[in-house]
Motif scaffolding. Structure first.
Motif: not given
Length: 383
Positions: A46, A100-101
């Motif tokens: 993250k 990533y999010e």
């Protein structure tokens, strides 16, 4: 009897950029809506553990995630220095947290995709399927895509040279306007080379914030303090003394023309850096990963033998010759890059590095660099 809940059509080992992007592409394609997919990694990433930069013409699929873009780039050395407008290209920067999010948000919406937080201990290929062994469970799959690196595969051989692109970067903030944020410094060789290929990489995010990165292309790594001392010296040399370090990053990217396809099998494909998706002569990975995952998405609709995914190209040979020169004459890197940026147009360089250039454009690049070393390397590879 095997637990059917542990059997998957596709297993993706490693949830870095290549693994996540492949999972994302499959999740968005109706063709794969009936396929069960497992992602295995120690954790869901993250954080901003990576900074990816790439050049691209026009609007791109990841523009919504961009931290910064530049329309000009700077190249500097003792023999040639120039700021170059790169239109129609833009130099683009993405921090990994946003990437990533977005991908996890879409992947988590797909009921066919399962994530397991575990370390992959071993991978086996038996009975026309793969086994992925973790401390608690063994998973079974028809196909495996793994981005888990095994450096010994290319360190143990001597046919192809191995150079490291290693770096330490500081994100700094200053108390007054300091940086020209209209341009990115791709390479500044105006620093002590010390027998290697060393340059500063500067990405101004605003007039008061920038990433300052000390980068080497060399066989050996440095003590961490040496990287930081080089950044300090560079900032002092450029009269930047009133600053705060807000974040640090470091990395080590293998640069090798080792044939990663030899690691693949009918049911196992190595992806990302572990699969040779890093551009061997530059270390750039992000755009290659974007292209390769798109090609793999299409390939999986047509073919079941993963050994046939890799396609040989002229660019691997170009990279091989370049790395031979850089490995054997590491202190001449600044001169080689300076000649290229001086004699070849920046757009031709970008097309060449994107592996989209014609033979005529290739010739322009080849004629831009000092010929002696490359001719020597070429004939050594032939004979």
């Amino acid at each position: 009897m095997k637990d059917k809940s542990l059997k998957y059509d596709y297993i993706i080992a490693g949830a870095g950029a290549s693994g996540l992007l492949l999972a994302y592409r499959l999740s968005q394609d109706p063709f794969f809506s009936s396929k069960s997919i497992l992602i295995v990694d120690k954790e869901k990433k993250k954080d901003n553990d990576r900074t990816w930069c790439y050049w691209e013409s026009g609007v791109g699929p990841w523009d919504a995630l961009l931290t910064k873009t530049w329309h000009s780039v700077y190249f500097g050395s003792a023999t040639f220095s120039k700021t170059m407008t790169i239109a129609p290209y833009r130099y683009k920067m993405i921090r990994s947290a946003a990437f990533y999010e977005l991908l996890w948000k879409e992947i988590d919406l797909n009921p066919q995709i399962t994530f397991v937080a575990a370390e992959v201990e071993k991978v086996l290929e038996r009975d026309n399927q793969v086994q992925v062994i973790t401390p608690a469970t063994t998973f079974y799959g028809a196909k495996l895509f793994t981005s888990i690196p095994n450096p010994e595969t290319y360190k143990a051989q001597t046919k192809f040279p191995l150079i490291h692109q290693h770096f330490v970067g500081w994100f700094i903030e200053t108390t007054s306007d300091t940086f020209d944020d209209s341009k990115a410094t791709m390479m500044d060789f105006a620093i002590p080379q010390k027998g290697n290929t060393r340059f500063m990489y500067v990405l101004p995010l605003s007039k008061r914030k920038a990433l300052i990165e000390y980068t080497l292309f060399s066989k050996s790594l440095l003590a961490y303090s040496d990287y930081e001392k080089a950044i300090e010296d560079y900032l002092t040399e450029n009269n930047i003394t009133d600053y705060t370090i807000v974040e640090k990053e470091q990395g080590n990217i293998p640069m090798t023309s080792f044939d990663f396809n030899t690691l693949n099998s009918k049911h196992i494909l190595h992806i990302g850096t572990a699969g040779g998706w890093t551009k061997a002569s530059t270390g750039y990975t992000f755009q290659n990963t974007v292209k390769k995952t798109k090609a793999l998405q299409a390939f999986l609709k047509q073919d079941h033998d993963l050994r046939r995914f890799h396609k040989a190209s002229k660019f691997r040979f170009y990279d091989l010759i370049f790395l031979d020169v850089l490995a054997n004459h590491n202190g001449e890197g600044a001169a080689l890059f300076s000649a290229m940026f001086k004699k070849a147009h920046i757009k031709t360089i970008f097309k060449f590095l994107d592996e989209e250039s014609s033979y005529f454009e290739d010739l322009k690049i080849i004629l831009s660099v000092p010929p002696k070393r490359f001719i020597q390397a070429f004939f050594k590879r032939l004979f």
